[in-house]
Scaffold this active site. Structure first.
Site, short mmCIF file in Angstrom:
data_model
loop_
_atom_site.label_atom_id
_atom_site.label_comp_id
_atom_site.label_asym_id
_atom_site.label_seq_id
_atom_site.Cartn_x
_atom_site.Cartn_y
_atom_site.Cartn_z
N GLU A 258 -0.97 22.45 3.14
CA GLU A 258 -0.26 21.17 3.03
C GLU A 258 -0.04 20.70 4.46
OE1 GLU A 258 0.53 19.70 0.24
OE2 GLU A 258 -0.04 21.34 -1.08
N CYS A 297 6.79 14.91 5.41
CA CYS A 297 5.33 14.81 5.29
C CYS A 297 4.93 13.67 4.36
CB CYS A 297 4.77 16.12 4.77
SG CYS A 297 5.53 16.64 3.23
P1 NAP Z 1 3.26 23.99 12.79
O1 NAP Z 1 3.55 23.97 14.23
O2 NAP Z 1 1.86 23.95 12.33
O3 NAP Z 1 4.01 25.29 12.23
C1 NAP Z 1 4.04 25.56 10.86
C2 NAP Z 1 4.39 27.00 10.61
O4 NAP Z 1 3.33 27.83 11.08
C3 NAP Z 1 5.64 27.49 11.31
O5 NAP Z 1 6.36 28.32 10.44
C4 NAP Z 1 5.09 28.29 12.48
O6 NAP Z 1 5.95 29.31 12.90
C5 NAP Z 1 3.89 28.91 11.81
N1 NAP Z 1 2.93 29.50 12.73
C6 NAP Z 1 2.54 29.08 13.96
N2 NAP Z 1 1.58 29.90 14.45
C7 NAP Z 1 1.37 30.86 13.53
C8 NAP Z 1 0.51 32.00 13.44
N3 NAP Z 1 -0.34 32.31 14.42
N4 NAP Z 1 0.55 32.77 12.34
C9 NAP Z 1 1.39 32.48 11.34
N5 NAP Z 1 2.23 31.42 11.35
C10 NAP Z 1 2.22 30.61 12.43
O7 NAP Z 1 3.96 22.79 12.03
P2 NAP Z 1 5.46 22.26 12.17
O8 NAP Z 1 5.57 21.64 13.52
O9 NAP Z 1 6.44 23.29 11.78
O10 NAP Z 1 5.50 21.15 11.03
C11 NAP Z 1 5.16 19.81 11.23
C12 NAP Z 1 3.89 19.45 10.54
O11 NAP Z 1 3.92 19.92 9.19
C13 NAP Z 1 3.68 17.96 10.43
O12 NAP Z 1 2.38 17.67 10.87
C14 NAP Z 1 3.82 17.65 8.95
O13 NAP Z 1 3.03 16.59 8.50
C15 NAP Z 1 3.44 18.91 8.32
N6 NAP Z 1 4.10 19.03 7.02
C16 NAP Z 1 3.36 18.91 5.89
C17 NAP Z 1 3.96 19.03 4.66
C18 NAP Z 1 3.16 18.93 3.38
O14 NAP Z 1 3.68 19.31 2.34
N7 NAP Z 1 1.96 18.45 3.41
C19 NAP Z 1 5.32 19.26 4.56
C20 NAP Z 1 6.05 19.37 5.73
C21 NAP Z 1 5.42 19.25 6.96
P3 NAP Z 1 6.83 29.23 14.26
O15 NAP Z 1 7.82 28.17 14.03
O16 NAP Z 1 7.40 30.58 14.32
O17 NAP Z 1 5.87 28.91 15.36
#
Ligand code: NAP
Length: 525
Positions: A258, A297
């Protein structure tokens, strides 16, 4: 100050080394710390697979549904505390916190009811339970059954919905019969951690059914193997990395993503200024720009408006923006929009706003708001409401930025169009796949033509009209009965959608044999 621990192998544990700090984004104060370095993710997964999985699979859907009901109640019991934690860790207003926390208990409750409906069975048979005849003789037939996968379900969530994000994935996996290892984003893990404590303390879950990683995932994803699944919510860059990870591809581990989405709204050519449908559209657009400070999102980022209505829409949105109180929701109850969650997000949003300003006409906003309520000096990661207009949305610079760059903050761009389904669809399609598209109209033909032309680009469509102006929650609300996910850049994933959501956690198998035997042994518990 809270010290967050992880819950692995049915024990609360802490990692080693320098902890990560969780901040209050309105004050920049440290409110919690967590560290996961050195924790054994492989052992946690093995425990989930060998202890949690068998325990859940031995239960019926009704029994697993009963667990979900207790988890929903566990949230309700500490609701006030969770709302406060959400405010101090996410900078969320009271209403934003309710959206997250109440959304979590509501979704668990919805899947508890589904469990009750599915009743005393442990598998699902496709169709009406009658086997399909496969040969001339009526004896040889086949059925499709769905049974729980034998591994662990790993859930990785984004920072914006720590409570709902954890609960919506957990509800479906547990009902499906898979143990869960869940990980919130580190920066906003506080609400998810407290919620998990309440789940554990409720005693509702069998041993091994739930593990919680309170921060960095370490090598969790590297440890996945055949039988496991990975459900990820976050940026599309990371989503693509997981989808393409060699070991996951080789082992056939299902990966649901997502990700980003440039959701669009279309106002129909029949909509008149001041009508119920006009008011509804403006209300929904503005709510999406400001609810959770635009960090949703499903938020509307692009708005197609008939050329002769654009000035009215601009005026209505600017009027609402001028009346919005921005500040620290903990310090002032009248605040209706808080900060974005951290410094990195603010930098990312400001950079995106700068790019939008270069490509379009900026109608409002200049970075940090001029007036803030309950805020000390220049503290906090605040961003004002920004509104843009792309006079020529097809022009290349505007097109590249407006349709391709998701600015995850309080901003939207208006795109004048000629009122035709063709042009609206061409602009919608530039988003290259979205979670939700919305159409505001009272014209039946326009509704139908827009649905049919926009559906292939979206996971969900929302029809706003005077008939639902008072009752619909707006396109930004994800409901458990409806599919959540979208094609293309939205990740090409699918979550929720009532019973459809279970498919990710179940293996579908075609079973062939003697028709009366199949119907007798496979239909029922
Ligand atoms: P992100 O930077 O991609 O991080 C998402 C998750 O991945 C966090 O829990 C992060 O943990 C984890 N992560 C990072 N590196 C990892 C690795 N190597 N192995 C395992 N997990 C890892 O995204 P975000 O900044 O939190 O969220 C914003 C984005 O999410 C936006 O682009 C938004 O559009 C999208 N979003 C989409 C939806 C949907 O349902 N489509 C819903 C909400 C948000 P850490 O925090 O520990 O780094």
């Amino acid at each position: 100050m809270h010290e967050l621990h992880s819950y692995l192998q049915d024990t609360w544990v802490r990692g080693e080394g320098e902890p990560s700090r969780l901040l209050n984004p309105a004050t920049e104060e440290v409110i919690a710390t967590t560290v996961t370095r050195g924790l054994d993710m492989g052992a946690a997964l093995a425990h989930a697979r060998t202890v949690g999985g068998p325990a859940l699979r031995a239960m019926t859907f009704a029994e697993r549904g009963a667990i979900l009901r207790q988890l929903a109640e566990a949230i309700v019991d500490i609701r006030k505390e969770l709302l406060t934690l959400s405010t101090i860790n996410n900078g969320a207003t009271r209403s934003d916190s309710k959206f997250d926390v109440d959304g979590a208990s509501f979704t668990l409750q919805a899947y508890a009811e589904l469990g009750e409906e599915l009743g005393d069975r442990r598998w699902i048979v496709d169709g009406d339970g009658e086997a399909i005849e496969l040969a001339r003789s009526k004896r040889f037939a086949g059925m499709h059954i769905k049974t729980p996968r034998q591994g662990a379900a790993v859930h990785i969530n984004a920072f914006n919905f720590p409570a709902w994000g954890l609960a919506e994935k957990l509800a479906v996996a547990i009902l499906g019969g898979m143990p869960v290892v869940t990980k919130p984003a580190t920066s906003t893990a506080l609400t998810a951690w407290r919620m998990t404590q309440a789940f554990v303390d409720s005693g509702a879950l069998p041993p091994g059914a739930l593990s919680f990683v309170a921060g960095s995932a370490g090598d969790l994803v590297d440890q996945l193997r055949f039988g496991d699944v990975l459900a990820f919510t976050g940026s599309s860059g990371l989503g693509c990395r997981f989808k393409g990870a060699g070991h996951l591809v080789a082992a056939g581990v299902p990966v649901n993503v997502e990700a980003d989405s440039l959701n669009a709204a279309v106002i129909g050519p029949d909509v008149e200024e001041g009508s119920d449908t006009f008011e509804m559209a403006v209300r929904d657009i503005f709510r999406d720009m400001t609810q959770k400070t635009g960090q949703k999102c499903t938020a509307i980022r692009r708005v197609m408006v008939p050329e002769d209505l654009i000035d009215n829409v601009v005026e209505a949105l600017l009027d609402q923006a001028d009346r919005l109180k921005i500040g620290d929701p903990s310090a002032d109850d009248n605040v209706r929009m808080g900060p974005v969650v951290n410094a990195a997000q603010r930098e990312d949003v400001l950079e995106g706003l700068g790019k939008l300003a270069e490509a379009t006409e900026k109608l409002r906003g200049n970075g940090r708001p001029g007036t803030l309520h309950g805020v000390d000096g220049d503290k906090g990661y605040f961003v004002d409401v920004h509104l843009f207009k792309a006079a020529d949305p097809a022009a290349s610079l505007a097109a590249d930025i407006v349709h391709d760059r998701e600015v995850f903050g309080p901003a939207a761009t208006l795109l004048p169009y000629d009122g035709s389904v063709d042009q609206a669809t061409a602009l919608l399609a530039r988003g290259a796949g979205g979670l939700v598209g919305s159409v505001y109209t009272d014209d039946r033909r326009f509704s139908r033509d827009m649905i049919l032309s926009a559906a292939p680009y979206h996971g969900r469509l929302f029809l706003g009209s005077k008939k639902v102006a008072e009752s619909a929650p707006g396109p930004g609300t994800v409901l458990p009965q409806m599919v959540h996910g979208g094609p293309g850049r939205a990740g090409a994933g699918e979550e929720l959608g009532g019973i459809r959501g279970l498919d990710f956690y179940l293996q579908r198998t075609a079973v062939q044999g003697y028709k009366p035997l199949l119907e007798k042994i496979l239909d029922g518990a």
